[in-house]
Design a protein around this motif. Structure first.
Motif, PDB file in Angstrom:
ATOM      1  N   TRP A 232       0.844  -1.201   0.000  1.00  0.00           N
ATOM      2  CA  TRP A 232       0.000   0.000   0.000  1.00  0.00           C
ATOM      3  C   TRP A 232       0.875   1.245   0.000  1.00  0.00           C
ATOM      4  N   PHE A 233       1.896   1.259   0.842  1.00  0.00           N
ATOM      5  CA  PHE A 233       2.794   2.410   0.903  1.00  0.00           C
ATOM      6  C   PHE A 233       3.523   2.619  -0.426  1.00  0.00           C
ATOM      7  N   ASN A 234       3.850   1.523  -1.102  1.00  0.00           N
ATOM      8  CA  ASN A 234       4.616   1.610  -2.343  1.00  0.00           C
ATOM      9  C   ASN A 234       3.746   1.762  -3.591  1.00  0.00           C
ATOM     10  N   GLN A 235       2.421   1.738  -3.423  1.00  0.00           N
ATOM     11  CA  GLN A 235       1.502   1.778  -4.567  1.00  0.00           C
ATOM     12  C   GLN A 235       1.889   0.712  -5.597  1.00  0.00           C
ATOM     13  N   GLU A 236       1.920  -0.542  -5.149  1.00  0.00           N
ATOM     14  CA  GLU A 236       2.348  -1.623  -6.030  1.00  0.00           C
ATOM     15  C   GLU A 236       1.485  -2.854  -5.795  1.00  0.00           C
ATOM     16  N   ILE A 237       1.614  -3.812  -6.714  1.00  0.00           N
ATOM     17  CA  ILE A 237       0.906  -5.087  -6.635  1.00  0.00           C
ATOM     18  C   ILE A 237      -0.596  -4.872  -6.470  1.00  0.00           C
ATOM     19  N   TYR A 238      -1.126  -4.012  -7.296  1.00  0.00           N
ATOM     20  CA  TYR A 238      -2.574  -3.833  -7.305  1.00  0.00           C
ATOM     21  C   TYR A 238      -3.147  -4.467  -8.569  1.00  0.00           C
ATOM     22  N   GLY A 239      -4.472  -4.524  -8.642  1.00  0.00           N
ATOM     23  CA  GLY A 239      -5.126  -5.229  -9.726  1.00  0.00           C
ATOM     24  C   GLY A 239      -5.589  -4.345 -10.866  1.00  0.00           C
ATOM     25  N   ARG A 240      -6.540  -4.869 -11.606  1.00  0.00           N
ATOM     26  CA  ARG A 240      -7.050  -4.163 -12.781  1.00  0.00           C
ATOM     27  C   ARG A 240      -7.923  -2.983 -12.366  1.00  0.00           C
TER      28      ARG A 240
END
Length: 254
Positions: free
Chosen positions: A117-125
């Motif tokens: 969450w902190f890195n704004q990563e590994i999110y979906g479509r």
């Protein structure tokens, strides 16, 4: 680090309840933590080799773990191998410790997902569900795009599925189920760890299907999708084998 400390605390309590020497928990941590970091980095570099070994890439960047990139598969695998070798050298049964650590590991993994969450990563479509995560455009002091270190301009680039949140909640669910199963059912030694692996990979499989960030692809599917499926099947097979072996031993002693 919070996830690791919490996992150690849970493991210490559970292993002590099983009559284990709690000093082994700290010995295992000394081995598992560095082995896990090395294994996690190796897995990441292998599965994302194009980021480090190309015409314009700097291969030395593969050693820079502070820039991000640790694969949980490699971390758990090499960490487990290191701990297994330690227990073999100490001549201490591994299965009771493995069952004690299983819920603790997935609890630590749940806490670790907050880092995404902190890195704004590994999110979906992209999605329009009410709980969608807004990704903001961020820039550095020169006005250049800097998604990790920059300051938000207030402009929303897109709204996406928070897949790291899904995995966090899934891991907490598996943690609770493992504790419940351990208390209510007679599981063969080592079986609870096999269930941890099966539970985690089952969740990781469907979560990977929701992601569309760059990843190594095999036959049209993300590499972690394939790894999840294969490891899930292997862990279920191991669990069934352990249960059958225990029943056979019980019958022989009756």
């Amino acid at each position: 680090m919070i996830g690791i400390l919490l996992a150690l605390w849970v493991t210490h309590r559970r292993y002590a309840a099983r009559g284990g020497d709690t000093d082994m928990v700290w010995d295992a941590a000394i081995v598992a933590i560095p082995a896990g970091i090395i294994g996690g980095r190796l897995y990441h570099v292998i599965t994302d080799s194009d980021k480090y070994f190309c015409d314009t890439c700097n291969p030395a960047a593969a050693l820079n773990i502070t820039a991000g990139g640790l694969g949980i598969w490699g971390a758990v695998a090499l960490g487990a191998v290191g701990v297994a070798l330690l227990f073999r050298w100490k001549k201490v049964p591994l299965a009771p410790f493995a069952d004690a650590v299983a819920p603790a590991v997935i609890l630590g993994q749940a806490i670790g997902r907050l880092g995404n969450w902190f890195n704004q990563e590994i999110y979906g479509r992209p999605t329009d569900v009410p709980w969608a995560l807004d990704i903001y455009y961020r820039v550095d002091a020169n006005g250049e795009f800097a998604p990790l270190t920059g300051t938000s301009t207030g402009e929303v680039i897109t709204s996406v599925h928070p897949t790291f949140l899904y995995e966090l909640l899934w891991n907490l669910l598996i943690f609770g189920l493992l504790i419940l199963i351990d208390r209510r059912f007679r599981i063969a030694p080592g079986g609870l760890f096999a269930l941890y692996v099966a539970g985690y990979t089952l969740g990781r499989f469907w979560i990977e299907l929701m992601r569309d960030d760059s990843a190594t692809m095999i036959l049209g599917q993300r590499v972690n999708t394939w790894v999840s499926a294969v490891v899930f099947l292997v862990s279920i097979a191991v669990f069934v084998w352990l249960q059958r072996r225990q029943r056979a031993v019980v019958r022989e002693t009756e």
